[in-house]
Every structure is written in C-alpha cells, then in structure tokens.
Write a protein that holds these residues in place. Structure first.
Motif, PDB file in Angstrom:
ATOM      1  N   ASP A 149     -16.373   5.374  -8.026  1.00 16.32           N
ATOM      2  CA  ASP A 149     -16.938   4.848  -6.786  1.00 16.32           C
ATOM      3  C   ASP A 149     -16.480   3.404  -6.590  1.00 16.32           C
ATOM      4  O   ASP A 149     -16.491   2.617  -7.521  1.00 16.32           O
ATOM      5  CB  ASP A 149     -18.465   4.922  -6.875  1.00 16.32           C
ATOM      6  N   GLY A 150     -16.050   3.089  -5.391  1.00 17.98           N
ATOM      7  CA  GLY A 150     -15.601   1.743  -5.081  1.00 17.98           C
ATOM      8  C   GLY A 150     -14.098   1.546  -5.159  1.00 17.98           C
ATOM      9  O   GLY A 150     -13.595   0.492  -4.764  1.00 17.98           O
ATOM     10  N   SER A 151     -13.348   2.551  -5.659  1.00 20.14           N
ATOM     11  CA  SER A 151     -11.896   2.380  -5.726  1.00 20.14           C
ATOM     12  C   SER A 151     -11.294   2.545  -4.332  1.00 20.14           C
ATOM     13  O   SER A 151     -11.825   3.279  -3.490  1.00 20.14           O
ATOM     14  CB  SER A 151     -11.278   3.391  -6.696  1.00 20.14           C
ATOM     15  N   ALA A 152     -10.180   1.874  -4.097  1.00 17.66           N
ATOM     16  CA  ALA A 152      -9.520   1.945  -2.799  1.00 17.66           C
ATOM     17  C   ALA A 152      -9.022   3.350  -2.510  1.00 17.66           C
ATOM     18  O   ALA A 152      -9.112   3.833  -1.374  1.00 17.66           O
ATOM     19  CB  ALA A 152      -8.361   0.947  -2.760  1.00 17.66           C
ATOM     20  N   ASN A 153      -8.514   4.034  -3.543  1.00 14.13           N
ATOM     21  CA  ASN A 153      -8.027   5.409  -3.345  1.00 14.13           C
ATOM     22  C   ASN A 153      -9.174   6.332  -2.950  1.00 14.13           C
ATOM     23  O   ASN A 153      -9.010   7.206  -2.100  1.00 14.13           O
ATOM     24  CB  ASN A 153      -7.347   5.932  -4.610  1.00 14.13           C
ATOM     25  N   ARG A 154     -10.333   6.162  -3.579  1.00 19.91           N
ATOM     26  CA  ARG A 154     -11.486   7.006  -3.245  1.00 19.91           C
ATOM     27  C   ARG A 154     -11.923   6.767  -1.799  1.00 19.91           C
ATOM     28  O   ARG A 154     -12.175   7.716  -1.058  1.00 19.91           O
ATOM     29  CB  ARG A 154     -12.647   6.744  -4.193  1.00 19.91           C
ATOM     30  N   ASN A 209     -17.615   8.295   5.519  1.00 18.68           N
ATOM     31  CA  ASN A 209     -17.476   7.002   4.859  1.00 18.68           C
ATOM     32  C   ASN A 209     -18.200   7.078   3.512  1.00 18.68           C
ATOM     33  O   ASN A 209     -18.826   8.092   3.196  1.00 18.68           O
ATOM     34  CB  ASN A 209     -17.987   5.853   5.750  1.00 18.68           C
ATOM     35  N   ASP A 210     -18.113   6.020   2.725  1.00 18.89           N
ATOM     36  CA  ASP A 210     -18.688   6.046   1.378  1.00 18.89           C
ATOM     37  C   ASP A 210     -20.190   6.324   1.403  1.00 18.89           C
ATOM     38  O   ASP A 210     -20.697   7.062   0.560  1.00 18.89           O
ATOM     39  CB  ASP A 210     -18.398   4.724   0.651  1.00 18.89           C
ATOM     40  N   TRP A 239       0.855  -1.172   0.000  1.00 23.73           N
ATOM     41  CA  TRP A 239       0.000   0.000   0.000  1.00 23.73           C
ATOM     42  C   TRP A 239       0.890   1.220   0.000  1.00 23.73           C
ATOM     43  O   TRP A 239       1.681   1.433   0.898  1.00 23.73           O
ATOM     44  CB  TRP A 239      -0.896   0.004   1.238  1.00 23.73           C
ATOM     45  N   SER A 240       0.773   2.038  -1.029  1.00 23.35           N
ATOM     46  CA  SER A 240       1.703   3.145  -1.149  1.00 23.35           C
ATOM     47  C   SER A 240       1.137   4.470  -0.695  1.00 23.35           C
ATOM     48  O   SER A 240       1.868   5.399  -0.464  1.00 23.35           O
ATOM     49  CB  SER A 240       2.189   3.241  -2.589  1.00 23.35           C
TER      50      SER A 240
END
Length: 144
Positions: free
Chosen positions: A70-75, A86-87, A26-27
């Motif tokens: 929507d749903g991306s880890a970065n988002r 939260n989302d 994880w960067s």
C-alpha cells in the motif's frame, strides 16, 4: 522589457525540460505472470481477478493475485488504471467484502522485485511490476 521576455522564456524552457525528464523517468506498469503460463487476459479480466470476482485464468487454472505494498506508485497506478478506483475506494471495497465474509484482498508484498520473485516461482500467481523490471523470469499480459 527584453530581460523580462528572456526570463519568461527561460523559465518556460526549464519547465518543459523538467516535464520531459519526468515522463522519461516514469516507465509504466506491466501485469505479469509466470513465463510458462499460456494465458492472455484483457484489462477487464485482470480487473475481475484483482477484485476477487474471478478466480481462474481463461484456461481454468487457478489465478492468485499479488498486490504491491500500500502506498507504492505502481499500486496507485494499477488501482486507478486497471481497477478504475482510487486508493480509498479499493480499501473500502475490500473492507466491505471482508466484513461480509465474501472475499479477501490479494496477498500484499513489498515492491516489484518481491512480486517478480514470487511469480517466477509459481505459475498460479498474477501481479504487476514496473516495466523497467520486466525480464525473462516473467511474461507480460498487459502494459500501461
């Protein structure tokens, strides 16, 4: 007894190694703008732009936020860390503003590569990408 201890120690070592590899993979996320954009911004300023409460950079130029899909880890990381929601909360926030006509959510594009490409072509845009994707085509304002 000795075999049990050895298996227990071995399983813990595997768990620790797995956790270390996960952290290394994880960067992080970087909030970026066009390299010619002279502005600096605090986390609070960035949050206000992405929540539609602020429409300009500190120098007065237009700031247009760009969201990842929507749903991306970065988002999800950006929403929880910078927007402190939260989302589900961010979806409800924008649904309410849309319903009342008081705002529109940021433009949504694919992933880090799409955000980076758009920002490298337009100094008014601000977005977030994986820190591993940062290069000379964007300038980092904030990183977490």
């Amino acid at each position: 007894m000795k075999t049990f201890f050895t298996k227990k120690v071995a399983s813990r070592l595997v768990f620790i190694a797995t956790m270390l590899m996960s952290v290394a993979a994880w960067s992080g996320v970087a909030v970026v703008v066009h390299p010619a954009n002279p502005n600096t911004m605090s986390e609070d300023d960035i949050s206000r732009v992405f929540l539609g409460k602020k429409k300009t950079f500190p120098d007065g130029s237009e700031a247009i936020p760009v969201d990842q899909a929507d749903g991306s880890a970065n988002r999800s990381a950006f929403v929880s860390t910078v927007l402190k929601k939260n989302d589900q909360q961010i979806k409800a926030y924008w649904a309410q503003l849309l319903f009342t006509g008081k705002g529109t959510p940021p433009k949504e594009v694919g992933g880090s590569a799409d955000v980076k490409k758009l920002i490298s072509q337009n100094p008014s845009l601000i977005g977030y990408i994986d820190t591993a994707d940062v290069d000379g085509t964007v300038k980092v304002l904030y990183e977490f």
